[in-house]
Design an enzyme around this catalytic site. Structure first.
Site, PDB file in Angstrom:
ATOM      1  N   GLN A 136       0.831  -1.201   0.000  1.00  0.00           N
ATOM      2  CA  GLN A 136       0.000   0.000   0.000  1.00  0.00           C
ATOM      3  C   GLN A 136       0.867   1.254   0.000  1.00  0.00           C
ATOM      4  O   GLN A 136       0.358   2.359  -0.146  1.00  0.00           O
ATOM      5  CB  GLN A 136      -0.892   0.004   1.242  1.00  0.00           C
ATOM      6  CG  GLN A 136      -1.811  -1.190   1.342  1.00  0.00           C
ATOM      7  CD  GLN A 136      -2.480  -1.278   2.702  1.00  0.00           C
ATOM      8  OE1 GLN A 136      -3.379  -0.505   3.001  1.00  0.00           O
ATOM      9  NE2 GLN A 136      -2.043  -2.212   3.530  1.00  0.00           N
ATOM     10  N   ILE A 138       3.701   4.077  -1.101  1.00  0.00           N
ATOM     11  CA  ILE A 138       3.996   4.757  -2.362  1.00  0.00           C
ATOM     12  C   ILE A 138       5.424   5.286  -2.381  1.00  0.00           C
ATOM     13  O   ILE A 138       5.786   6.080  -3.245  1.00  0.00           O
ATOM     14  CB  ILE A 138       3.002   5.917  -2.606  1.00  0.00           C
ATOM     15  CG1 ILE A 138       3.103   6.976  -1.497  1.00  0.00           C
ATOM     16  CG2 ILE A 138       1.571   5.385  -2.708  1.00  0.00           C
ATOM     17  CD1 ILE A 138       2.233   8.216  -1.753  1.00  0.00           C
ATOM     18  N   HIS A 154      -1.372   1.390  -4.513  1.00  0.00           N
ATOM     19  CA  HIS A 154      -1.756   2.793  -4.336  1.00  0.00           C
ATOM     20  C   HIS A 154      -0.893   3.744  -5.153  1.00  0.00           C
ATOM     21  O   HIS A 154      -0.945   4.953  -4.947  1.00  0.00           O
ATOM     22  CB  HIS A 154      -1.719   3.183  -2.855  1.00  0.00           C
ATOM     23  CG  HIS A 154      -2.800   2.552  -2.049  1.00  0.00           C
ATOM     24  ND1 HIS A 154      -2.762   2.463  -0.670  1.00  0.00           N
ATOM     25  CD2 HIS A 154      -3.971   1.961  -2.423  1.00  0.00           C
ATOM     26  CE1 HIS A 154      -3.849   1.840  -0.242  1.00  0.00           C
ATOM     27  NE2 HIS A 154      -4.591   1.530  -1.280  1.00  0.00           N
ATOM     28  N   THR A 246       0.586  -3.071   8.560  1.00  0.00           N
ATOM     29  CA  THR A 246      -0.630  -2.462   8.023  1.00  0.00           C
ATOM     30  C   THR A 246      -1.723  -2.447   9.083  1.00  0.00           C
ATOM     31  O   THR A 246      -1.870  -3.402   9.857  1.00  0.00           O
ATOM     32  CB  THR A 246      -1.123  -3.185   6.755  1.00  0.00           C
ATOM     33  OG1 THR A 246      -2.368  -2.608   6.334  1.00  0.00           O
ATOM     34  CG2 THR A 246      -1.301  -4.675   6.975  1.00  0.00           C
ATOM     35  N   SER A 247      -2.478  -1.359   9.115  1.00  0.00           N
ATOM     36  CA  SER A 247      -3.509  -1.165  10.135  1.00  0.00           C
ATOM     37  C   SER A 247      -4.793  -1.916   9.820  1.00  0.00           C
ATOM     38  O   SER A 247      -5.682  -2.002  10.665  1.00  0.00           O
ATOM     39  CB  SER A 247      -3.823   0.332  10.271  1.00  0.00           C
ATOM     40  OG  SER A 247      -4.289   0.852   9.029  1.00  0.00           O
TER      41      SER A 247
END
Length: 305
Positions: A136, A138, A154, A246-247
């Site tokens: 996710q 960038i 993303h 990651t959340s």
């Protein structure tokens, strides 16, 4: 499949949060294991490993995550700047924000978690095994670490897309245009530069000169269909999945690992805290990814030298 119905980027809502929190089988589902030896045994036999990464990996390199209390740039909530509507209203402000992020990233380096993933990918590839990173992030830190098999769902901070002709290209200029030099300071008291749109980054394709935007997926935008399809193929065929930093609150990525777990594939979460999806997974390793991941992905005793 839930993911196929959620192709636009967004923060997970209460209905999806409840879906993630609801156990697949029963309310007394066992808590995920932190048995590293058990994970390593499964890892040693896995042929197709999917590694989903989020902002927590980059945070250990000192990259701002713009999450929680730190989710502001100046007085603006970062998520409100990362939208097509914000860019349409004030392209100067949004470009200041992304110029700041680009300049910060040029000072950052891959950390032990990135390096462990890259080393694992290279090592396993020589054994006929695959490691695919579905990120996710960038910021290109996976690439800088040496990883090659990367799906950036993303987008990429160092790519631009023309609003007129659609041309997309890598762009590592620093500053990206003369008008942004020295701009983008995150201090809440800093005034907007209010750069005229004609002086913002422009397309260099012959005869175009259209306004450039960052080639990232903003909130509310649809993910690249080709990348999403490739990610789903990886997740449908993997026999081990890692969820790193990651959340599990930004969809559709938040649904990737739970879907893998739902078909009985072992999923290991590496994070500083529990997430809405933690109870779905076979393993959870608590702590900094740069500390927990390297021993998990190191060469197993059964691997050929």
């Amino acid at each position: 499949m839930i993911v196929r119905q959620l192709t636009s980027r967004g923060v997970i809502n209460s209905q999806l949060y409840a879906h993630l929190k609801r156990p697949w089988v029963s309310q007394d589902m066992a808590r995920p294991s932190s048995d590293l030896a058990a994970f390593r045994e499964i890892f040693s036999k896995a042929q197709n490993v999917a590694i989903i990464t989020g902002a927590g990996v980059s945070a250990e390199s000192g990259v701002p995550t713009f999450r929680g209390a730190g989710g502001y740039w100046r007085k603006w909530e970062a998520q409100r700047l990362a939208t097509p509507e914000a860019f349409s209203r004030n392209p100067s402000r949004v470009w200041e924000f992304y110029h700041y992020r680009r300049e910060v990233m040029l000072t950052k380096n891959a950390n032990p978690a990135h390096l462990a993933i890259a080393e694992c990918e290279e090592r396993l590839s020589k054994q006929g095994r695959t490691v695919t990173i579905v990120t996710q992030n960038i910021d290109e830190l996976h690439r800088r670490a040496g990883s090659k098999n990367i799906l950036e769902i993303h987008g990429n901070l160092f790519r631009t897309r023309c609003m007129s002709c659609g041309h997309e290209a890598a762009n590592y200029k620093s500053p990206i245009c003369a008008a942004l030099e020295g701009k983008g300071a995150p201090d809440p008291d800093t005034d907007d530069a209010e750069i005229p749109v004609q002086q913002l980054p422009r397309c260099e394709q012959t005869g175009c000169h259209g306004l450039l935007r960052p080639a990232v997926v903003w909130f509310g935008e649809t993910l690249d269909a080709d990348i999403l399809t490739r990610a789903e193929k990886v997740l449908d065929s993997c026999d081990l999945c890692l969820v790193v930093g990651t959340s599990s609150v930004v969809y559709p990525a938040a649904m990737f690992a739970p879907q893998v777990a739902a078909r009985g594939v072992p999923v290991a979460e590496f994070n500083m805290e529990n997430t809405p999806a933690t109870m779905r997974f076979k393993f959870h390793f608590h702590g900094p990814c740069g500390t927990t991941l390297p021993p998990a992905l190191a060469r197993h005793e059964t691997e050929q030298s």
